[in-house]
Motif scaffolding. Structure first.
Motif, PDB file in Angstrom:
ATOM      1  N   UNK A  67      11.947  17.395  -7.606  1.00 17.10           N
ATOM      2  CA  UNK A  67      12.292  17.625  -6.197  1.00 17.10           C
ATOM      3  C   UNK A  67      13.636  16.979  -5.864  1.00 17.10           C
ATOM      4  N   UNK A  68      13.872  15.793  -6.383  1.00 17.26           N
ATOM      5  CA  UNK A  68      15.173  15.159  -6.164  1.00 17.26           C
ATOM      6  C   UNK A  68      16.288  15.949  -6.833  1.00 17.26           C
ATOM      7  N   UNK A  69      16.056  16.374  -8.060  1.00 14.87           N
ATOM      8  CA  UNK A  69      17.065  17.160  -8.782  1.00 14.87           C
ATOM      9  C   UNK A  69      17.361  18.451  -8.024  1.00 14.87           C
ATOM     10  N   UNK A  70      16.333  19.102  -7.513  1.00 12.70           N
ATOM     11  CA  UNK A  70      16.510  20.345  -6.764  1.00 12.70           C
ATOM     12  C   UNK A  70      17.374  20.139  -5.526  1.00 12.70           C
ATOM     13  N   UNK A  71      17.382  18.921  -5.008  1.00 15.68           N
ATOM     14  CA  UNK A  71      18.210  18.600  -3.844  1.00 15.68           C
ATOM     15  C   UNK A  71      19.575  18.046  -4.232  1.00 15.68           C
ATOM     16  N   UNK A  72      19.891  18.075  -5.536  1.00 19.18           N
ATOM     17  CA  UNK A  72      21.198  17.631  -5.996  1.00 19.18           C
ATOM     18  C   UNK A  72      21.301  16.147  -6.272  1.00 19.18           C
ATOM     19  N   UNK A  73      20.205  15.435  -6.251  1.00 20.18           N
ATOM     20  CA  UNK A  73      20.220  14.000  -6.537  1.00 20.18           C
ATOM     21  C   UNK A  73      20.137  13.799  -8.046  1.00 20.18           C
ATOM     22  N   UNK A  74      21.106  13.099  -8.573  1.00 22.82           N
ATOM     23  CA  UNK A  74      21.130  12.837 -10.015  1.00 22.82           C
ATOM     24  C   UNK A  74      20.018  11.849 -10.352  1.00 22.82           C
ATOM     25  N   UNK A  75      19.037  12.344 -11.045  1.00 27.84           N
ATOM     26  CA  UNK A  75      17.889  11.520 -11.429  1.00 27.84           C
ATOM     27  C   UNK A  75      17.445  11.975 -12.812  1.00 27.84           C
ATOM     28  N   UNK A  76      17.308  11.072 -13.758  1.00 29.07           N
ATOM     29  CA  UNK A  76      16.932  11.512 -15.109  1.00 29.07           C
ATOM     30  C   UNK A  76      15.452  11.881 -15.208  1.00 29.07           C
ATOM     31  N   UNK A  77      15.214  12.883 -16.010  1.00 32.92           N
ATOM     32  CA  UNK A  77      13.835  13.192 -16.408  1.00 32.92           C
ATOM     33  C   UNK A  77      13.574  12.357 -17.648  1.00 32.92           C
ATOM     34  N   UNK A  78      12.544  11.565 -17.627  1.00 32.38           N
ATOM     35  CA  UNK A  78      12.264  10.727 -18.788  1.00 32.38           C
ATOM     36  C   UNK A  78      11.678  11.581 -19.902  1.00 32.38           C
ATOM     37  N   UNK A  79      12.277  11.452 -21.071  1.00 29.35           N
ATOM     38  CA  UNK A  79      11.859  12.255 -22.217  1.00 29.35           C
ATOM     39  C   UNK A  79      10.376  12.105 -22.507  1.00 29.35           C
ATOM     40  N   UNK A  80       9.868  10.878 -22.427  1.00 30.88           N
ATOM     41  CA  UNK A  80       8.453  10.664 -22.738  1.00 30.88           C
ATOM     42  C   UNK A  80       7.556  11.409 -21.742  1.00 30.88           C
ATOM     43  N   UNK A  81       7.945  11.438 -20.474  1.00 32.67           N
ATOM     44  CA  UNK A  81       7.150  12.167 -19.475  1.00 32.67           C
ATOM     45  C   UNK A  81       7.171  13.665 -19.747  1.00 32.67           C
ATOM     46  N   UNK A  82       8.349  14.174 -20.050  1.00 29.61           N
ATOM     47  CA  UNK A  82       8.472  15.599 -20.364  1.00 29.61           C
ATOM     48  C   UNK A  82       7.691  15.920 -21.630  1.00 29.61           C
ATOM     49  N   UNK A  83       7.882  15.126 -22.668  1.00 30.00           N
ATOM     50  CA  UNK A  83       7.192  15.371 -23.940  1.00 30.00           C
ATOM     51  C   UNK A  83       5.674  15.293 -23.783  1.00 30.00           C
ATOM     52  N   UNK A  84       5.191  14.328 -23.003  1.00 28.46           N
ATOM     53  CA  UNK A  84       3.743  14.207 -22.784  1.00 28.46           C
ATOM     54  C   UNK A  84       3.199  15.436 -22.067  1.00 28.46           C
ATOM     55  N   UNK A  85       3.888  15.870 -21.016  1.00 31.26           N
ATOM     56  CA  UNK A  85       3.457  17.032 -20.238  1.00 31.26           C
ATOM     57  C   UNK A  85       3.492  18.295 -21.091  1.00 31.26           C
ATOM     58  N   UNK A  86       4.621  18.533 -21.738  1.00 34.40           N
ATOM     59  CA  UNK A  86       4.779  19.738 -22.552  1.00 34.40           C
ATOM     60  C   UNK A  86       3.811  19.721 -23.731  1.00 34.40           C
ATOM     61  N   UNK A  87       3.693  18.593 -24.402  1.00 28.71           N
ATOM     62  CA  UNK A  87       2.782  18.490 -25.542  1.00 28.71           C
ATOM     63  C   UNK A  87       1.336  18.707 -25.143  1.00 28.71           C
ATOM     64  N   UNK A  88       0.953  18.129 -24.001  1.00 29.29           N
ATOM     65  CA  UNK A  88      -0.421  18.296 -23.526  1.00 29.29           C
ATOM     66  C   UNK A  88      -0.686  19.758 -23.182  1.00 29.29           C
ATOM     67  N   UNK A  89       0.275  20.414 -22.528  1.00 27.93           N
ATOM     68  CA  UNK A  89       0.068  21.825 -22.188  1.00 27.93           C
ATOM     69  C   UNK A  89      -0.014  22.683 -23.449  1.00 27.93           C
ATOM     70  N   UNK A  90       0.855  22.438 -24.412  1.00 27.82           N
ATOM     71  CA  UNK A  90       0.830  23.242 -25.645  1.00 27.82           C
ATOM     72  C   UNK A  90      -0.491  23.076 -26.384  1.00 27.82           C
ATOM     73  N   UNK A  91      -0.951  21.858 -26.495  1.00 31.53           N
ATOM     74  CA  UNK A  91      -2.227  21.599 -27.167  1.00 31.53           C
ATOM     75  C   UNK A  91      -3.380  22.246 -26.408  1.00 31.53           C
ATOM     76  N   UNK A  92      -3.351  22.114 -25.103  1.00 35.22           N
ATOM     77  CA  UNK A  92      -4.380  22.690 -24.236  1.00 35.22           C
ATOM     78  C   UNK A  92      -4.438  24.211 -24.398  1.00 35.22           C
ATOM     79  N   UNK A  93      -3.279  24.837 -24.334  1.00 38.14           N
ATOM     80  CA  UNK A  93      -3.237  26.302 -24.452  1.00 38.14           C
ATOM     81  C   UNK A  93      -3.662  26.760 -25.844  1.00 38.14           C
ATOM     82  N   UNK A  94      -3.338  25.981 -26.862  1.00 43.43           N
ATOM     83  CA  UNK A  94      -3.731  26.347 -28.229  1.00 43.43           C
ATOM     84  C   UNK A  94      -5.252  26.393 -28.357  1.00 43.43           C
TER      85      UNK A  94
END
Length: 180
Positions: A118-145
């Protein structure tokens, strides 16, 4: 060259609810890819116009389609499969219990990621933490599999046309309901 390579497979309709759930998985996977690209893009470019648009697209998907997909499964598909699983003495019921817990994890992880997006969408420079992204994406991929290798094939094998029609009608209704 085989002529069928030139034909594009049409997108499934709600008349094919199991195929529609599979197609939703493809869209979730695509949004997860975009999320990973955004995580890598931000340190180099900041919250520029492209990053803002990517963040909005990801949020739109997981704010609307994601909850519909979970509801399709939890409110309609899973209860039908649990009933069939008990009747057939299938381990699908234990798998569904695990998947329900994973839905709660994914929903909580989304809340945390969404705040940053939401901050990024408003133009606020805020990093996405790799571990958060990896956890979310990994969990979804495993779940869908698991869903694609066990749950959806079980649904195709044991649900009759009347059940598929009920599932289809519920999916359509969920997406056409207008809040009061």
């Amino acid at each position: 060259m085989k002529s069928d390579r030139l034909l594009v497979k049409p997108a499934p309709s709600f008349d094919e609810p199991v195929e529609m759930l599979k197609a939703c998985h493809e869209r979730i996977a695509a949004q997860c890819v975009t999320l990973g690209k955004l995580e890598a893009y931000l340190p180099l470019h900041g919250a520029d116009t492209q990053a803002q648009q990517a963040a909005r697209n990801i949020m739109r998907y997981f704010d609307v389609a994601g909850p519909h997909h979970h509801a399709d499964e939890e409110q309609d598909l899973f209860p039908m499969l649990i009933e069939a699983g008990r009747r057939l003495d299938s381990p699908v019921t234990e798998r569904i219990a695990t998947l329900l817990g994973e839905h709660r994890f994914l929903e909580a992880a989304w809340v945390r990621l969404r705040a940053v997006l939401a901050d990024i969408a408003q133009g606020k420079a805020r990093p996405l933490e790799r571990v958060s992204v990896d956890d979310f994406v990994g969990a979804y991929r495993s779940h869908m599999a698991v869903e694609e290798s066990h749950i959806l094939p079980f649904a195709e094998a044991c649900l009759d046309q009347q059940q598929l029609d009920r599932l289809s009608a519920a999916m359509v209704a969920r997406r056409t309901h207008t809040p009061q």
